[in-house]
Scaffold this motif. Structure first.
Motif, short mmCIF file in Angstrom:
data_model
loop_
_atom_site.label_atom_id
_atom_site.label_comp_id
_atom_site.label_asym_id
_atom_site.label_seq_id
_atom_site.Cartn_x
_atom_site.Cartn_y
_atom_site.Cartn_z
N LYS A 1 47.70 28.82 -32.85
CA LYS A 1 47.67 28.57 -31.41
C LYS A 1 46.23 28.45 -30.93
N ASP B 1 43.96 31.99 -31.41
CA ASP B 1 44.48 33.10 -30.62
C ASP B 1 43.91 34.46 -31.02
N LYS C 1 54.60 22.37 -36.43
CA LYS C 1 55.90 22.79 -36.95
C LYS C 1 55.77 23.82 -38.07
N ASP D 1 53.23 26.16 -38.71
CA ASP D 1 52.39 27.35 -38.58
C ASP D 1 52.44 27.84 -37.13
N THR D 2 52.12 29.11 -36.95
CA THR D 2 52.05 29.70 -35.61
C THR D 2 50.64 29.60 -35.04
N SER E 1 53.13 28.06 -26.63
CA SER E 1 54.03 27.56 -27.67
C SER E 1 53.20 26.90 -28.75
N GLU E 2 53.79 26.71 -29.93
CA GLU E 2 53.06 26.15 -31.06
C GLU E 2 53.06 24.63 -31.01
#
Length: 217
Positions: A202, A41, A197, A199-200, A193-194
């Motif tokens: 993307k 991202d 579970k 980490d963010t 959405s990720e």
């Protein structure tokens, strides 16, 4: 005479209904194939994915050429406005090198080898297509959502099993036959959405694709 007239009238109506049904078809079906390049991202091809605690995880290189393939269906709302959906099989593979910052490497081999991390999904897209022109040659703008349902993941224990993407793109189609079109397009997809579970992290995906569609009778 009256019976004959009735029969002719019924036959006439049936023919008209048949002609109308054939000429007023709003459904299209087709096949699609795309080549997909991943980034994160922040637009980079390299990143770090936390899988354990706050520091342990994978150094990620998004250096794999991925793809998606499947079928699509389209429905004409108006002459230039269409909705579409389908079912695709897609991979989002990358190279990952595990890094354990909290491990004690004294007396052991200091590090890990790069791995091919395999991630496979069933993708259900929903899009709105708007054609800028009518006729045989059509430039089309697209926007929509991809529902990514995981069917394989080498990092399964860290995965949510699903993530949602938005996408925008453009497509150029050309009518080859009376009911067949061929097109080439580009989509930019961005995770909403990720997947993981822990980490963010993307994904973003740039896709170049081809499709062939057929208008049903």
């Amino acid at each position: 005479m009256k019976d004959t007239t009735k029969r002719l009238l019924i036959l006439f109506l049936l023919v008209q209904i048949g002609v109308y049904a054939q000429s007023d078809s709003k459904w299209h079906v087709g096949i699609e194939y795309s080549i997909d390049k991943l980034s994160t991202d922040n637009g980079q091809r390299n990143d770090y994915l936390v899988t354990e605690g706050n520091v342990n995880g994978y150094a990620v290189k998004l250096n794999k050429t991925n793809y998606s393939v499947g079928v699509n269906t389209q429905y004409d709302i108006r002459e230039k406005l269409r909705v579409s959906s389908g079912l695709l099989y897609a991979n989002k593979d990358f190279t990952g090198t595990y890094s354990c910052a909290t491990c004690d490497f004294i007396g052991t081999f200091p590090g890990y080898s790069p791995e091919h991390i395999k991630q496979r999904f069933l993708v259900i897209p929903f899009a709105v297509d708007y054609s800028l022109l009518s006729g045989h040659f059509k430039p089309i703008l697209k926007a929509g959502l991809n529902h990514n349902i995981e069917i394989k993941n080498d990092l399964k224990t860290h995965s949510n099993g699903y993530f949602l993407e938005g996408f925008v793109g453009a497509l150029i189609t050309y009518k080859l036959l009376e009911r067949s079109d061929v097109g080439i397009g580009y989509n930019h997809q961005f995770a909403l959405s990720e997947l993981y579970k822990t980490d963010t992290f993307k994904f973003r995906t740039n896709s170049i694709y081809v499709q062939v569609t057929y208008k049903l009778k």
